[in-house]
Write a protein that holds these residues in place. Structure first.
Motif, PDB file in Angstrom:
ATOM      1  N   HIS A  69      80.949  12.079  48.095  1.00 35.04           N
ATOM      2  CA  HIS A  69      81.501  12.542  46.819  1.00 35.04           C
ATOM      3  C   HIS A  69      82.651  13.514  47.092  1.00 35.04           C
ATOM      4  CE1 HIS A  69      81.920  14.304  42.888  1.00 35.04           C
ATOM      5  NE2 HIS A  69      81.147  13.342  42.407  1.00 35.04           N
ATOM      6  N   LEU A  72      82.208  17.152  47.560  1.00 34.38           N
ATOM      7  CA  LEU A  72      81.519  17.612  48.766  1.00 34.38           C
ATOM      8  C   LEU A  72      82.383  17.408  50.003  1.00 34.38           C
ATOM      9  CD1 LEU A  72      78.018  16.119  47.878  1.00 34.38           C
ATOM     10  CD2 LEU A  72      78.770  18.481  47.610  1.00 34.38           C
ATOM     11  N   ILE A  75      81.962  19.839  53.113  1.00 30.64           N
ATOM     12  CA  ILE A  75      80.771  19.970  53.961  1.00 30.64           C
ATOM     13  C   ILE A  75      80.905  19.047  55.170  1.00 30.64           C
ATOM     14  CG2 ILE A  75      79.367  20.557  51.950  1.00 30.64           C
ATOM     15  CD1 ILE A  75      78.043  17.798  52.175  1.00 30.64           C
ATOM     16  N   TYR A 132      71.649  14.761  55.754  1.00 33.35           N
ATOM     17  CA  TYR A 132      71.304  15.366  54.467  1.00 33.35           C
ATOM     18  C   TYR A 132      70.095  14.650  53.847  1.00 33.35           C
ATOM     19  CZ  TYR A 132      75.853  17.448  55.152  1.00 33.35           C
ATOM     20  OH  TYR A 132      76.902  18.139  55.680  1.00 33.35           O
ATOM     21  N   PRO A 133      68.913  14.933  54.389  1.00 34.64           N
ATOM     22  CA  PRO A 133      67.721  14.237  53.902  1.00 34.64           C
ATOM     23  C   PRO A 133      67.253  14.803  52.562  1.00 34.64           C
ATOM     24  CG  PRO A 133      67.117  15.831  55.583  1.00 34.64           C
ATOM     25  CD  PRO A 133      68.612  15.894  55.460  1.00 34.64           C
ATOM     26  N   ARG A 135      64.585  16.459  49.864  1.00 32.33           N
ATOM     27  CA  ARG A 135      63.703  17.621  49.957  1.00 32.33           C
ATOM     28  C   ARG A 135      62.486  17.511  49.042  1.00 32.33           C
ATOM     29  NH1 ARG A 135      66.036  22.202  52.387  1.00 32.33           N
ATOM     30  NH2 ARG A 135      64.847  23.557  51.015  1.00 32.33           N
ATOM     31  N   GLU A 139      63.194  13.141  44.942  1.00 31.97           N
ATOM     32  CA  GLU A 139      64.585  13.032  45.402  1.00 31.97           C
ATOM     33  C   GLU A 139      64.716  11.895  46.406  1.00 31.97           C
ATOM     34  OE1 GLU A 139      66.245  16.202  47.816  1.00 31.97           O
ATOM     35  OE2 GLU A 139      68.239  15.823  46.996  1.00 31.97           O
ATOM     36  N   LEU A 142      64.971   8.681  44.545  1.00 33.31           N
ATOM     37  CA  LEU A 142      66.247   8.527  43.847  1.00 33.31           C
ATOM     38  C   LEU A 142      67.397   8.233  44.828  1.00 33.31           C
ATOM     39  CD1 LEU A 142      67.428  10.248  40.814  1.00 33.31           C
ATOM     40  CD2 LEU A 142      68.846  10.673  42.801  1.00 33.31           C
ATOM     41  N   LEU A 143      67.404   8.960  45.950  1.00 34.89           N
ATOM     42  CA  LEU A 143      68.481   8.734  46.923  1.00 34.89           C
ATOM     43  C   LEU A 143      68.341   7.363  47.582  1.00 34.89           C
ATOM     44  CD1 LEU A 143      68.745  12.268  48.606  1.00 34.89           C
ATOM     45  CD2 LEU A 143      70.231  11.289  46.850  1.00 34.89           C
ATOM     46  N   ARG A 146      69.596   4.789  45.163  1.00 36.86           N
ATOM     47  CA  ARG A 146      71.067   4.788  45.160  1.00 36.86           C
ATOM     48  C   ARG A 146      71.588   4.048  46.395  1.00 36.86           C
ATOM     49  NH1 ARG A 146      74.325   9.996  46.949  1.00 36.86           N
ATOM     50  NH2 ARG A 146      73.397   9.231  48.861  1.00 36.86           N
TER      51      ARG A 146
ATOM     52  N   PRO B  82      83.477  11.248  40.276  1.00 38.27           N
ATOM     53  CA  PRO B  82      82.542  11.073  39.171  1.00 38.27           C
ATOM     54  C   PRO B  82      81.686  12.322  38.980  1.00 38.27           C
ATOM     55  CG  PRO B  82      81.704   9.975  41.128  1.00 38.27           C
ATOM     56  CD  PRO B  82      83.041  10.512  41.497  1.00 38.27           C
ATOM     57  N   PRO B  83      81.000  12.420  37.821  1.00 38.74           N
ATOM     58  CA  PRO B  83      80.116  13.570  37.634  1.00 38.74           C
ATOM     59  C   PRO B  83      79.037  13.607  38.715  1.00 38.74           C
ATOM     60  CG  PRO B  83      80.333  12.290  35.610  1.00 38.74           C
ATOM     61  CD  PRO B  83      80.986  11.493  36.685  1.00 38.74           C
ATOM     62  N   VAL B  84      78.550  14.807  38.980  1.00 40.74           N
ATOM     63  CA  VAL B  84      77.539  14.984  40.029  1.00 40.74           C
ATOM     64  C   VAL B  84      76.212  15.384  39.394  1.00 40.74           C
ATOM     65  CG1 VAL B  84      76.835  16.642  41.822  1.00 40.74           C
ATOM     66  CG2 VAL B  84      79.087  15.611  41.911  1.00 40.74           C
ATOM     67  N   VAL B  87      68.477  16.039  42.320  1.00 42.71           N
ATOM     68  CA  VAL B  87      67.095  16.442  42.037  1.00 42.71           C
ATOM     69  C   VAL B  87      66.883  17.799  42.692  1.00 42.71           C
ATOM     70  CG1 VAL B  87      64.658  15.906  42.398  1.00 42.71           C
ATOM     71  CG2 VAL B  87      66.281  14.061  41.979  1.00 42.71           C
ATOM     72  N   MET B  96      68.007  14.114  34.470  1.00 39.59           N
ATOM     73  CA  MET B  96      69.159  13.699  35.289  1.00 39.59           C
ATOM     74  C   MET B  96      70.248  13.162  34.360  1.00 39.59           C
ATOM     75  SD  MET B  96      68.155  14.215  38.445  1.00 39.59           S
ATOM     76  CE  MET B  96      69.350  13.328  39.424  1.00 39.59           C
ATOM     77  N   SER B 101      76.940  10.588  39.719  1.00 42.47           N
ATOM     78  CA  SER B 101      76.693  10.108  41.072  1.00 42.47           C
ATOM     79  C   SER B 101      75.700  11.098  41.680  1.00 42.47           C
ATOM     80  CB  SER B 101      78.020  10.120  41.834  1.00 42.47           C
ATOM     81  OG  SER B 101      77.795   9.992  43.200  1.00 42.47           O
ATOM     82  N   TYR B 102      74.572  10.578  42.171  1.00 41.59           N
ATOM     83  CA  TYR B 102      73.538  11.480  42.664  1.00 41.59           C
ATOM     84  C   TYR B 102      73.815  11.864  44.115  1.00 41.59           C
ATOM     85  CZ  TYR B 102      71.203   9.848  38.455  1.00 41.59           C
ATOM     86  OH  TYR B 102      70.908   9.539  37.149  1.00 41.59           O
ATOM     87  N   VAL B 103      73.750  13.145  44.362  1.00 44.32           N
ATOM     88  CA  VAL B 103      73.937  13.648  45.724  1.00 44.32           C
ATOM     89  C   VAL B 103      72.641  14.329  46.143  1.00 44.32           C
ATOM     90  CG1 VAL B 103      76.432  13.929  45.401  1.00 44.32           C
ATOM     91  CG2 VAL B 103      74.919  15.871  44.960  1.00 44.32           C
ATOM     92  N   ALA B 104      72.545  14.643  47.434  1.00 44.97           N
ATOM     93  CA  ALA B 104      71.317  15.257  47.939  1.00 44.97           C
ATOM     94  C   ALA B 104      71.386  16.771  47.757  1.00 44.97           C
ATOM     95  CB  ALA B 104      71.139  14.914  49.418  1.00 44.97           C
ATOM     96  N   GLU B 105      70.246  17.353  47.452  1.00 40.69           N
ATOM     97  CA  GLU B 105      70.206  18.824  47.363  1.00 40.69           C
ATOM     98  C   GLU B 105      70.681  19.428  48.681  1.00 40.69           C
ATOM     99  OE1 GLU B 105      66.533  20.814  45.949  1.00 40.69           O
ATOM    100  OE2 GLU B 105      66.867  22.230  47.575  1.00 40.69           O
ATOM    101  N   SER B 106      70.330  18.779  49.783  1.00 36.58           N
ATOM    102  CA  SER B 106      70.726  19.344  51.082  1.00 36.58           C
ATOM    103  C   SER B 106      72.250  19.328  51.260  1.00 36.58           C
ATOM    104  CB  SER B 106      70.021  18.623  52.230  1.00 36.58           C
ATOM    105  OG  SER B 106      70.099  17.242  52.072  1.00 36.58           O
ATOM    106  N   GLN B 107      72.937  18.391  50.586  1.00 34.77           N
ATOM    107  CA  GLN B 107      74.407  18.410  50.635  1.00 34.77           C
ATOM    108  C   GLN B 107      74.946  19.622  49.870  1.00 34.77           C
ATOM    109  OE1 GLN B 107      74.846  14.251  49.199  1.00 34.77           O
ATOM    110  NE2 GLN B 107      76.330  14.028  50.853  1.00 34.77           N
ATOM    111  N   LEU B 108      74.326  19.890  48.718  1.00 37.09           N
ATOM    112  CA  LEU B 108      74.774  21.043  47.931  1.00 37.09           C
ATOM    113  C   LEU B 108      74.436  22.341  48.663  1.00 37.09           C
ATOM    114  CD1 LEU B 108      73.731  19.573  44.516  1.00 37.09           C
ATOM    115  CD2 LEU B 108      76.070  20.117  45.201  1.00 37.09           C
ATOM    116  N   ARG B 109      73.320  22.346  49.342  1.00 36.23           N
ATOM    117  CA  ARG B 109      72.996  23.525  50.156  1.00 36.23           C
ATOM    118  C   ARG B 109      74.081  23.741  51.219  1.00 36.23           C
ATOM    119  NH1 ARG B 109      67.873  25.919  50.694  1.00 36.23           N
ATOM    120  NH2 ARG B 109      66.584  25.446  48.898  1.00 36.23           N
TER     121      ARG B 109
END
Lengths: 428, 260
Positions: A69, A72, A75, A132-133, A135, A139, A142-143, A146, B82-84, B87, B96, B101-109
């Motif tokens: 994305h 991101l 990162i 990026y697994p 948590r 999730e 969902l991932l 996707r 796209p919008p992010v 979970v 949701m 577009s769903y991203v991983a929490e660990s990416q946002l971390r």
């Protein structure tokens, strides 16, 4: 034909050796491997990922789903293994894993064991190295959903799928037959003998898996064409109680036979990467002996490009990285690729395309699924012209004068030769 | 005995300090009337002199840091394309955004970590200097009403500039779903809390009484900014910090943690 001398040059080792090996000649294709209008996706071992940048450099359209994305962008990127292919599936090594991924993407198969909680994170057992697994379980679901949608979109959108497989050895779940990646690294988890077993797929199983894979890809995308490749990289390890070199050769032999069979299906071609690199032996690999050198990958790509539409783009590759070709393609062959053969090939191809276009237009106007009909039609053409070779289609040389068969056994002839030499020496 | 606090840190500190403008140069301890709390004011961005002034003040007062807390607004309030959405592992049942577009929490971390990681060494250093507890305060949660957010956007120069950069006007620019913003805010609060506790400090979350049942900032605490709380919220948070300071000095609270 009843003599080797009457065979075309490329079919005789002596001629090949005399003229120099021409990697682009090794494959036999009745239509361009990749067309300029194609959308190409790749799956399999590293080689599948390594070829696509070279194809992209030559302006082929390479499909990339699941891009990071843009929000991101700052990162660290996902692990290379999951960024290098058309979607983030990582390396797929066996025919069973290929079929399994197709079925997972269609939700026709859901493995009972797909995750392992490790502290705060949920490791995807089929993609254990993800940076990026998830948590949480939710999730993870969902991932994964996707990701599998993205995989399916790759199969649906590409017109050519390059499949490079390298192993017949699998780590199989005893619960549901799911095939998990083999943990070469201890951190990826140990083999649990109660739940998993290591085994080697048979030739029949591999043929069945490849044929099913092609059929199920066609169910998703009726016009998809598949290029099958055996990756030459040896296994890192084997669970079979044999030498890793022996296990490696055996596994690749199984794949080679199965791919030959699968390549009989319409729209499926076998591309001989392993054969192109075989004469190079160790020189195709780095010092570790398992990783293909850039030159080796370049040579495979060059041969693939030569067999694709606009085969002269092989010249562009040679110009950009001369060592990629010069190291492996002897000068006369390269000159030939650059010279008259290209012109001849273009001329012949143009004539063929004109002829094909007429037939395709007729089919398109009369049948609902024109693209698929084209494939069938192409197959029929292949059958009619079984000896047609796009690459290296030099006119056949006139048959050489047959030599008289020597008399006596080899030992008798050597003894006779020595006797004559001694006589000449004593006379001298 | 009431514990003297010195509150310092990033932009939300200004809200805690009240209407007084920060000094153009140097630092200034602003006493908050009727409390035992002082706020360390100073120029933006915070520099080494500001943190040195906090270290000095921490010799006599318990430090309470307000760390960042605006990263979600800076990166996501104007909707990316796209919008992010994601979970949140701590609250996986939050809705949701189906367009996202769903991203991983660990990416946002990973995205937020560079702005949060430097907090750890500061907490450790302040603990060494003060020899006592170090507090880290939570920052205001987002507003949940999209219309209310939109009407406040023109008051935020950063959003106005962001819209102009994208060639959009403030009235029509897309904004991220309030639930996604709440999740992003919650994630940042969690990360700040984790960093604080790991460094031996005490995290003081935004009190539940400032949030509605849906987790958003209650309307009574809204300001005329989409991303800032009002003076009433300031008073609530100062009360919360004072209570947390007392709790942190209680022998029962000897081990650092989340002072919820």
């Amino acid at each position: 034909m009843n003599s080797n001398d009457e065979l075309p040059d490329r079919q005789r080792w002596a001629s090949v050796a005399a003229r120099g090996l021409k990697p682009a000649e090794i494959g036999t294709f009745t239509t361009p491997l990749i067309r300029a209008s194609d959308t190409v996706a790749s799956i399999g071992t590293k080689l599948a990922a390594q070829l696509t940048p070279l194809l992209r450099a030559e302006k082929f359209n390479i499909l990339r789903a699941e891009p990071p994305h843009p929000a991101l962008a700052d990162i660290p990127p996902e692990a290379d293994e999951y960024l290098s292919f058309s979607s983030g599936y990582g390396e797929i090594r066996s025919a069973r894993e290929l079929l399994q991924l197709i079925r997972r993407s269609s939700r026709r198969f859901t493995p009972k064991e797909d995750r392992r909680q490790d502290g705060d994170i949920f490791v995807d057992l089929f993609r254990p190295g993800l940076k990026y697994p998830a948590r949480s379980d939710h999730e993870f679901d969902l991932l994964l959903d996707r990701h599998l949608n993205s995989v399916r979109s790759v199969f649906r959108r590409c017109s050519v799928l390059i499949v490079a497989l390298g192993s017949s050895e699998i780590r199989e779940s005893k619960v549901d037959g799911a095939v998990l990646p083999i943990p070469f690294d201890r951190s990826e988890g140990q083999l649990d003998p109660d739940r998993h077993a290591m085994r080697t797929l048979t030739v029949d199983e591999t043929i069945a898996d490849l044929e099913a894979a092609v059929a199920e890809l066609r169910a998703i995308n009726p016009v998809i064409r598949v290029i099958l490749i055996v990756s030459p990289e040896p296994l890192a390890a084997t669970a079979a109680p044999v030498h890793v070199v022996a296990a490696s050769a055996y596994g690749k032999a199984i794949l080679r036979v199965a791919m030959e069979r699968a390549a009989q299906l319409p729209g499926v071609a076998y591309f001989p990467a392993m054969e192109i690199l075989a004469p190079l032996g160790d020189r195709a690999f780095d010092a570790g002996g398992r990783t293909l050198t850039a030159k080796a990958i370049g040579a495979v790509a060059a041969a693939m490009l030569a067999a694709s539409e606009g085969g002269d783009i092989v010249m562009a590759l040679a110009k950009d990285s001369p060592e990629a070709l010069a190291a492996f393609i002897p000068a006369p062959s390269l000159d030939e690729i650059r010279g008259a053969t290209i012109a001849e090939r273009r001329k012949k191809r143009a004539a063929e395309q004109q002829q094909d276009a007429g037939a395709d237009a007729a089919i398109a106007s009369s049948e609902p699924d024109a693209e698929f009909s084209k494939l069938v039609r192409a197959r029929e053409r292949k059958d009619r012209k079984s000896k047609r070779v796009i690459v290296a289609d030099k006119p056949e040389k006139p048959a050489r004068k047959r030599r008289e068969k020597p008399k006596g056994t080899l030992a008798e002839r050597i003894a006779e030769k020595q006797r004559r030499a001694l006589e000449a020496e004593s006379k001298g | 005995m009431e514990v003297s606090l010195v509150v310092a840190g990033h932009s939300h500190v200004a809200a805690l300090a009240g209407p007084k403008d920060p000094p153009r140069a140097g630092t200034e301890l602003v006493e908050i009337e009727g409390t035992s709390v002082s706020v360390l004011q100073g120029p933006w961005p915070r520099d080494v002199n500001y943190w040195a002034a906090l270290a000095d003040a921490a010799r006599e007062r318990m430090p309470a840091i307000v760390w960042e807390g605006d990263q979600h607004n800076a990166a996501f309030l104007i909707e990316p394309t796209p919008p992010v959405d994601f979970v949140l592992s701590a609250a996986p049942d939050l809705p949701m955004d189906p367009r996202a577009s769903y991203v991983a929490e660990s990416q946002l971390r990973a995205l937020f970590a560079p702005t949060i990681d430097p907090l750890g060494p500061i907490v450790r250093r302040l603990r060494e200097i003060s020899g006592g507890p170090v507090l880290v305060a939570g920052t205001p949660p987002p507003i949940g009403d999209e219309t209310a957010i939109r009407t406040r956007l023109p008051n935020d120069p950063r959003v106005v500039a962001g819209a102009a950069e994208r060639g959009s006007d403030i009235a029509s620019i897309g904004i991220t779903s309030p639930y996604t913003m709440q999740k992003l805010w919650s994630l940042i609060q969690s990360m700040v809390a984790e960093t604080t506790v790991a460094a031996g400090g005490f995290f003081v979350p935004v009190p539940d009484r400032a949030r509605g049942a849906d987790g958003f900032l209650l309307e009574q605490y809204w300001s005329d900014h989409a991303t800032r709380a009002n003076d009433e919220y300031r008073r609530e948070m100062l009360t919360e910090l004072a209570a947390a300071a007392q709790a942190a000095t209680d022998p029962a609270a000897a081990s650092p943690g989340n002072l919820e």
